[in-house]
Write a protein that holds these residues in place. Structure first.
Motif, PDB file in Angstrom:
ATOM      1  N   ASN A  78     -15.880  31.703  26.946  1.00 26.13           N
ATOM      2  CA  ASN A  78     -15.844  30.308  26.505  1.00 26.13           C
ATOM      3  C   ASN A  78     -15.243  29.434  27.602  1.00 26.13           C
ATOM      4  N   ILE A  79     -16.039  28.508  28.112  1.00 28.09           N
ATOM      5  CA  ILE A  79     -15.624  27.607  29.182  1.00 28.09           C
ATOM      6  C   ILE A  79     -15.077  26.325  28.567  1.00 28.09           C
ATOM      7  N   LYS A  80     -13.950  25.852  29.093  1.00 30.08           N
ATOM      8  CA  LYS A  80     -13.393  24.591  28.615  1.00 30.08           C
ATOM      9  C   LYS A  80     -13.089  23.696  29.806  1.00 30.08           C
ATOM     10  N   THR A  81     -13.578  22.466  29.736  1.00 26.43           N
ATOM     11  CA  THR A  81     -13.278  21.470  30.757  1.00 26.43           C
ATOM     12  C   THR A  81     -12.461  20.355  30.120  1.00 26.43           C
ATOM     13  N   LYS A  82     -11.889  19.492  30.942  1.00 27.21           N
ATOM     14  CA  LYS A  82     -11.076  18.405  30.404  1.00 27.21           C
ATOM     15  C   LYS A  82     -11.937  17.324  29.752  1.00 27.21           C
ATOM     16  N   LEU A 126     -17.532  34.867  38.708  1.00 27.90           N
ATOM     17  CA  LEU A 126     -18.877  34.309  38.890  1.00 27.90           C
ATOM     18  C   LEU A 126     -18.979  32.919  38.272  1.00 27.90           C
ATOM     19  N   ILE A 127     -18.467  32.796  37.059  1.00 31.02           N
ATOM     20  CA  ILE A 127     -18.518  31.507  36.375  1.00 31.02           C
ATOM     21  C   ILE A 127     -17.716  30.468  37.144  1.00 31.02           C
ATOM     22  N   ARG A 128     -16.519  30.852  37.590  1.00 26.70           N
ATOM     23  CA  ARG A 128     -15.696  29.913  38.362  1.00 26.70           C
ATOM     24  C   ARG A 128     -16.416  29.468  39.629  1.00 26.70           C
ATOM     25  N   TYR A 129     -17.107  30.417  40.266  1.00 23.57           N
ATOM     26  CA  TYR A 129     -17.819  30.092  41.504  1.00 23.57           C
ATOM     27  C   TYR A 129     -18.910  29.044  41.241  1.00 23.57           C
ATOM     28  N   GLU A 164      -7.771  36.165  51.971  1.00 24.53           N
ATOM     29  CA  GLU A 164      -9.154  35.977  52.407  1.00 24.53           C
ATOM     30  C   GLU A 164     -10.119  36.556  51.370  1.00 24.53           C
ATOM     31  N   ALA A 165      -9.778  37.729  50.843  1.00 25.09           N
ATOM     32  CA  ALA A 165     -10.626  38.361  49.832  1.00 25.09           C
ATOM     33  C   ALA A 165     -10.655  37.543  48.547  1.00 25.09           C
ATOM     34  N   LEU A 166      -9.499  37.061  48.116  1.00 25.42           N
ATOM     35  CA  LEU A 166      -9.432  36.269  46.890  1.00 25.42           C
ATOM     36  C   LEU A 166     -10.246  34.987  47.020  1.00 25.42           C
ATOM     37  N   ASN A 167     -10.192  34.385  48.190  1.00 24.33           N
ATOM     38  CA  ASN A 167     -10.962  33.167  48.427  1.00 24.33           C
ATOM     39  C   ASN A 167     -12.459  33.453  48.395  1.00 24.33           C
ATOM     40  N   THR A 168     -12.859  34.569  48.987  1.00 24.38           N
ATOM     41  CA  THR A 168     -14.277  34.938  49.011  1.00 24.38           C
ATOM     42  C   THR A 168     -14.794  35.274  47.621  1.00 24.38           C
ATOM     43  N   LEU A 169     -13.989  36.010  46.860  1.00 25.92           N
ATOM     44  CA  LEU A 169     -14.403  36.443  45.523  1.00 25.92           C
ATOM     45  C   LEU A 169     -14.175  35.383  44.450  1.00 25.92           C
ATOM     46  N   LYS A 170     -13.478  34.297  44.800  1.00 26.53           N
ATOM     47  CA  LYS A 170     -13.103  33.272  43.820  1.00 26.53           C
ATOM     48  C   LYS A 170     -12.302  33.904  42.683  1.00 26.53           C
ATOM     49  N   ALA A 171     -11.358  34.756  43.059  1.00 19.75           N
ATOM     50  CA  ALA A 171     -10.610  35.526  42.070  1.00 19.75           C
ATOM     51  C   ALA A 171      -9.122  35.210  42.148  1.00 19.75           C
ATOM     52  N   VAL A 210     -11.632  29.526  31.774  1.00 24.29           N
ATOM     53  CA  VAL A 210     -12.557  30.460  31.129  1.00 24.29           C
ATOM     54  C   VAL A 210     -11.756  31.453  30.307  1.00 24.29           C
ATOM     55  N   ARG A 211     -12.058  31.532  29.031  1.00 23.27           N
ATOM     56  CA  ARG A 211     -11.403  32.501  28.151  1.00 23.27           C
ATOM     57  C   ARG A 211     -12.388  33.596  27.787  1.00 23.27           C
ATOM     58  N   ILE A 212     -11.895  34.830  27.780  1.00 22.70           N
ATOM     59  CA  ILE A 212     -12.755  35.992  27.564  1.00 22.70           C
ATOM     60  C   ILE A 212     -12.384  36.692  26.268  1.00 22.70           C
ATOM     61  N   LYS A 213     -13.408  37.079  25.526  1.00 20.84           N
ATOM     62  CA  LYS A 213     -13.215  37.924  24.348  1.00 20.84           C
ATOM     63  C   LYS A 213     -14.232  39.058  24.438  1.00 20.84           C
ATOM     64  N   ARG A 214     -13.771  40.281  24.262  1.00 22.03           N
ATOM     65  CA  ARG A 214     -14.679  41.426  24.337  1.00 22.03           C
ATOM     66  C   ARG A 214     -14.710  42.152  23.003  1.00 22.03           C
ATOM     67  N   ASP A 215     -15.931  42.480  22.544  1.00 22.26           N
ATOM     68  CA  ASP A 215     -16.091  43.277  21.337  1.00 22.26           C
ATOM     69  C   ASP A 215     -17.219  44.273  21.556  1.00 22.26           C
ATOM     70  N   SER A 216     -17.668  44.904  20.483  1.00 21.32           N
ATOM     71  CA  SER A 216     -18.691  45.949  20.605  1.00 21.32           C
ATOM     72  C   SER A 216     -20.019  45.404  21.118  1.00 21.32           C
ATOM     73  N   ARG A 217     -20.231  44.090  20.978  1.00 19.66           N
ATOM     74  CA  ARG A 217     -21.494  43.498  21.422  1.00 19.66           C
ATOM     75  C   ARG A 217     -21.479  43.117  22.901  1.00 19.66           C
ATOM     76  N   GLY A 218     -20.291  42.997  23.500  1.00 16.33           N
ATOM     77  CA  GLY A 218     -20.208  42.631  24.910  1.00 16.33           C
ATOM     78  C   GLY A 218     -19.114  41.612  25.152  1.00 16.33           C
ATOM     79  N   LEU A 219     -19.347  40.721  26.120  1.00 16.16           N
ATOM     80  CA  LEU A 219     -18.358  39.720  26.499  1.00 16.16           C
ATOM     81  C   LEU A 219     -18.748  38.338  25.983  1.00 16.16           C
ATOM     82  N   TYR A 220     -17.769  37.636  25.425  1.00 12.50           N
ATOM     83  CA  TYR A 220     -17.946  36.238  25.036  1.00 12.50           C
ATOM     84  C   TYR A 220     -17.060  35.413  25.957  1.00 12.50           C
TER      85      TYR A 220
END
Length: 200
Positions: free
Chosen positions: A84-88, A58-61, A17-24, A72-82
């Protein structure tokens, strides 16, 4: 929303139930039991493991609400989060004309993320569009600057966002004999490249 409390007849039911609510996904959250009884079932407190998981959910939601299926692919560096969304087959639709849809998604996600992570910088991209756009702007600025130097006449680039104007300005700093200024109002402004002796 980084943390919620849920109830279920079993731990598995409550967690689902929590995973469904959080889209996680299960690997993106931590959880703990906060109460348990034969009559009331199991209550869990469920939270994201960190900002990466929060933003990804959030993005998935939002993409789900808009009817997009994407990874959604995530890359983290000193500037923050990048992110990258990919669709078919829907990247162009999600990017929008001149990136307008992408910029709107960026604005919305950033505003929400700042509530929980006020110092976190998040950059949203679709299919590497931003990187391609930045490379294009650098090449275009260099080409226009060369023409301005050769002809001694000013030239205008297409309307650019504030971040895009900064990219052009950085390129021009390394080119002798030219400078630039922006005209117009609103989200995008025209950048005029001029011989440095004529710059405003």
């Amino acid at each position: 929303m980084r943390e919620i409390e849920v109830k279920g007849q079993t731990e598995e039911e409550a967690l689902n139930e929590a995973l469904n609510t959080l889209k996680a996904e299960r690997e993106e959250v931590n959880y703990e039991r906060i109460s348990e009884s034969d009559d009331n079932g199991v209550a869990l407190r469920v939270s994201f493991k960190g900002p990466e998981e929060t933003v990804k959910a959030l993005i998935r939601y939002f993409l789900g609400e808009l009817g997009f299926k994407a990874s959604v692919r995530i890359k983290r560096d000193s500037r923050g989060l990048y992110m990258n969304i990919k669709t078919k087959r829907s990247d162009r639709l999600l990017i929008g004309k001149h990136g307008e849809t992408l910029f709107a998604l960026q604005y919305l996600i950033s505003r929400i993320v700042r509530r929980d992570y006020p110092t976190l910088s998040v950059l949203i991209d679709v299919g590497g569009y931003r990187l391609r756009r930045q490379n294009y702007l650098r090449r275009k600025a260099e080409a226009v600057a060369r023409i301005v130097v050769e002809t001694g006449k000013e030239m205008a680039m297409d309307p650019l966002t504030e971040k895009e104007r900064r990219i052009v300005e950085e390129v021009l700093k390394d080119i002798a004999g030219v400078t630039c200024y922006a005209i117009g109002t609103g989200h995008k402004q025209n950048v005029i490249i001029v011989p440095s002796h004529e710059g405003k």
